[in-house]
Design a protein around this motif. Structure first.
Motif, PDB file in Angstrom:
ATOM      1  N   ALA A   1     -25.991  -3.403   7.210  1.00  0.00           N
ATOM      2  CA  ALA A   1     -27.136  -2.289   7.933  1.00  0.00           C
ATOM      3  C   ALA A   1     -28.206  -2.081   6.755  1.00  0.00           C
ATOM      4  CB  ALA A   1     -26.250  -0.858   8.238  1.00  0.00           C
TER       5      ALA A   1
ATOM      6  N   ILE B   1     -30.744  -4.698   6.320  1.00  0.00           N
ATOM      7  CA  ILE B   1     -31.732  -4.658   7.506  1.00  0.00           C
ATOM      8  C   ILE B   1     -32.726  -3.520   7.246  1.00  0.00           C
ATOM      9  CG2 ILE B   1     -32.147  -4.097   9.934  1.00  0.00           C
ATOM     10  CD1 ILE B   1     -29.337  -5.170  10.621  1.00  0.00           C
ATOM     11  N   ALA B   2     -32.312  -2.252   6.871  1.00  0.00           N
ATOM     12  CA  ALA B   2     -33.228  -1.352   6.620  1.00  0.00           C
ATOM     13  C   ALA B   2     -34.141  -1.554   5.528  1.00  0.00           C
ATOM     14  CB  ALA B   2     -32.469  -0.099   6.333  1.00  0.00           C
ATOM     15  N   LEU B   3     -33.686  -2.343   4.369  1.00  0.00           N
ATOM     16  CA  LEU B   3     -34.468  -2.595   3.228  1.00  0.00           C
ATOM     17  C   LEU B   3     -35.516  -3.809   3.527  1.00  0.00           C
ATOM     18  CD1 LEU B   3     -31.926  -2.419   0.516  1.00  0.00           C
ATOM     19  CD2 LEU B   3     -33.525  -0.852   0.859  1.00  0.00           C
TER      20      LEU B   3
ATOM     21  N   PHE C   1     -36.315  -5.055   6.857  1.00  0.00           N
ATOM     22  CA  PHE C   1     -36.824  -5.135   8.262  1.00  0.00           C
ATOM     23  C   PHE C   1     -38.651  -4.715   8.032  1.00  0.00           C
ATOM     24  CE2 PHE C   1     -38.022  -4.346  12.606  1.00  0.00           C
ATOM     25  CZ  PHE C   1     -37.181  -5.330  13.188  1.00  0.00           C
TER      26      PHE C   1
END
Lengths: 318, 366
Positions: free
Chosen positions: A268, A271-273, A275
């Motif tokens: 997770a 992805i956040a870093l 995307f």
């Protein structure tokens, strides 16, 4: 053409009048209910559809030069499971203690208010937890971590060199533990309160102390509930994004060391870093890692709920 | 040969209250706690005087004093009361400490958020956006507007769907479909928020054929995926609380089923449903990850849900912290002020929800 002779009408069973309002209303509730099934299916379908290009991606499209997708996602899966497992290890004993305190130790009048206070923890946004973890918790625990490394550095989990900032996976695990504490506590509390009063009173009447009553009546009754509450907490911890993304500095590697400055990151957080800057197949790769996270959490939640529901059937509490 | 045992001489002294003999008097544990704190405090004081520590560590003194108390209390109780009551006392102290330990992060978190957020919690923070702002100044109005619009839209989607589903499950649902929905709603509560964001992104990127799509409505859809199961769960609980006698009375008067639900069941449970919805809002309003993915971030005001990137408060906090400029202090202050705003909103929603539940719920008990 012959017409059948009209039979004397048999008395029909009495039926409620069919009103259009009823039909429309019940149909709309069915549609809304089915929508949930559709949404869940859509989540799976669209994630799969968008992640197909990722499974054939080569090393050019993958960050860190992994040869194929599975080599890329492997360390991330490890980091996700490892961080969640550590969080669970901290949170579950604490949650059982809190739940027991609220259900069996605190004065009756206070109990509900204390429950609200613990629930307040659940309401704090995860990004605030991230800020808190990095500015307050990490500097606070860093001296403890360096003492741990000095004393127990021979033990592989606490191998040095210690991180100078305190931003380690153990710190993240503490933040995650605080975040999943409310849900695990709430579920355990519910289960403990369902313990048949007669069992408790019987134990007390036989001369048990309060702890012996809890050990012989409450805990055996609540064991499946504790297991499923922990698994639901695990599901939360697996998917938690911002706290991990903010506290850890990103690395893609497999390492069991708890206190070093290089730590495995989670799906997770990865992805956040990545995307916002991703493009082309990179987007598909990130969505594919999301799909794997979805599958893992779905499986964990599925098993947990199955245990709870099986429990409901013979609990006698309802 | 029988030996004659002399009976023990009858004691003249009156027997003490048999209910309390062999039990430590009530104040003893508290006295012990105070003594332990004093001892550890004295040790810390000696260390301070010897120059080992440079300041008196009050948190450490209380912590180690409490640990010492748990052990001392066990030993004292074991020597006076016996092994079993001692174990009981030991567990009691551990369980109470577990609760206090859980309060520490909450208190610390609220304290730091308030003390760090206050410096920028001013008028300009609520009246301007970040457009053309480098360094100090600037505000979060664009993020607050974005949060309100996206959360409002998510509520508009989730409440009808969630409420109707709950009505289906309580009033109509029988058989496999109802059981399947109940089960999957439970499973759906566990969907990671970032997966919901990825879903919204994958969905709209494919449907609208824009591979890099970012817009506010997508964020609302992602939040709905997270919010619907919460609304279903809480509304279902509330609808189940409505007594069957009310429904039967209504049927007996010839009222159709759907009107019974709309005019009798829903008004009876409306307070609980409102509480559930508000708690669901307070849960999704702080979601960062899905909005980071599908709503994106921007420095400018954007009122249009269906076009262009849209800033939200949690993403504002995150980007202010993650992409610090010069001076870094200004960015961190803004991040904390945003965090304080979020926490205030969430706490207010929680508080109002509890009050609504308390004040407006029908008095069912007889």
């Amino acid at each position: 053409m012959t017409t059948a002779p009209a039979k004397p009408e048999a008395p029909r069973p009495i039926r409620a009048k069919q009103r259009p309002g009823d039909a429309i209303f019940s149909a709309s509730t069915v549609v809304a209910g089915s929508l949930i099934l559709v949404v869940l299916a859509a989540v799976a379908i669209f994630l799969v559809a968008q992640s197909i290009p990722a499974f054939t991606a080569g090393s050019d499209d993958l960050k860190g030069g992994a040869p194929n997708f599975w080599a890329y996602v492997g360390p991330l899966v490890f980091g996700t499971v490892w961080a969640a497992f550590l969080a669970l290890l901290i949170a579950v004993p604490l949650a059982i203690g809190i739940a027991l305190f609220i259900s069996h130790y605190a004065p009756r009048k206070l109990a509900q208010g204390l429950g609200y206070i613990i629930d307040l923890l659940a309401a704090v946004p995860s990004v605030v937890f991230g800020l808190w973890g990095i500015t307050v918790l990490a500097p606070f625990v860093q001296p403890f971590w360096s003492t741990l490394v000095d004393l127990f550095g021979w033990f592989p989990l606490f191998a040095g060199p210690v991180s100078g900032t305190g931003r380690t996976i153990l710190t993240v695990a503490i933040v995650l533990a605080v975040m999943i504490l409310p849900i695990v506590t709430a579920l355990c509390r519910e289960i403990f309160l369902q313990t048949p009063k007669l069992h408790e009173e019987a134990a007390l009447a036989l001369g048990a102390t309060r702890w012996e009553m809890i050990r012989t009546a409450v805990l055996p009754f609540g064991r499946p509930g504790i297991v499923s509450a922990s698994m639901l907490g695990l599901g939360r911890a697996l998917g938690e994004t911002m706290a991990v993304a903010m506290v850890l500095s990103p690395q893609v590697l497999i390492s069991f060391a708890l206190l070093q400055s290089t730590n495995p990151t989670t799906i997770a957080a990865n992805i956040a870093l990545n995307f916002p800057e991703a493009h082309g197949v990179g987007v598909n790769v990130l969505i594919a890692t999301g799909l794997i996270l979805f599958v893992i959490t779905f499986a964990v939640n599925f098993i947990a709920r199955a245990i709870v529901n099986r429990r409901k059937a013979f609990s006698g509490a309802n | 040969m029988s030996t004659i045992t002399t009976p023990p001489p009858a004691t003249k002294a009156p027997i003490a209250n048999t209910l309390t003999t062999g039990i430590l008097p009530k104040p003893v544990p508290w006295i012990l706690l105070g003594v332990c704190w004093l001892i550890v405090g004295a040790v810390f004081g000696i260390l301070l005087a010897a120059g080992v520590n440079d300041s008196f560590n009050i948190i450490g003194a209380i912590f180690f004093g409490t640990v010492l108390w748990v052990i001392v209390n066990y030993i004292v109780s074991r020597s006076y009361e016996g092994a079993r009551p001692a174990m009981n006392r030991f567990v009691t102290s551990l369980v109470s400490l577990a609760f206090l330990v859980a309060l520490l992060p909450l208190i610390s978190l609220l304290f730091t958020t308030i003390s760090n957020g206050i410096p920028r919690f001013d008028l300009s923070f609520f009246s301007g956006s970040m457009r053309n702002v480098v360094g100090e100044g600037g505000g979060a109005l664009h993020a607050i507007v974005g949060t309100l619009e996206i959360t409002g839209m998510a509520t508009l989607i989730s409440v009808p769907v969630g409420l109707l589903t709950a009505i289906y499950l309580v009033e109509y649902g029988r058989g496999h479909l109802a059981r399947g929905i109940t089960f999957l709603v439970d499973v759906m509560t566990g969907i990671p928020s970032i997966v919901a964001g990825l879903f919204a992104f994958a969905f709209f990127a494919l449907i609208l054929n824009q591979p890099g799509i970012r817009f506010g409505f997508g964020g609302a859809v992602a939040l709905s995926v997270l919010m619907i199961p919460v609304v279903v769960r809480s509304s279902e609980e509330m609808l189940k609380l409505v007594p069957n006698e009310l429904r039967e009375a209504s049927y007996a008067l010839g009222v159709p089923k759907w009107l019974t639900i709309v005019k009798v069941v829903l008004p009876t449970s409306i307070a609980g449903i409102t509480t559930g919805v508000m708690l669901a809002i307070s849960r999704v309003i702080g979601e960062t990850a899905p909005l980071l993915i599908i709503a994106g971030f921007t420095q400018s005001m954007n009122y249009n849900l269906f076009n262009e990137r849209m800033m939200t408060l949690p993403v504002f906090v995150y980007t202010q912290y993650a992409n610090q400029g010069i001076p870094a202090e200004a960015y961190i202050d803004r991040a904390w002020a945003g965090a304080l705003t979020l926490v205030v909103i969430v706490m207010l929603l929680n508080l109002i929800a509890r009050i609504v539940a308390k004040v407006f719920s029908p008095k069912l008990g007889r």
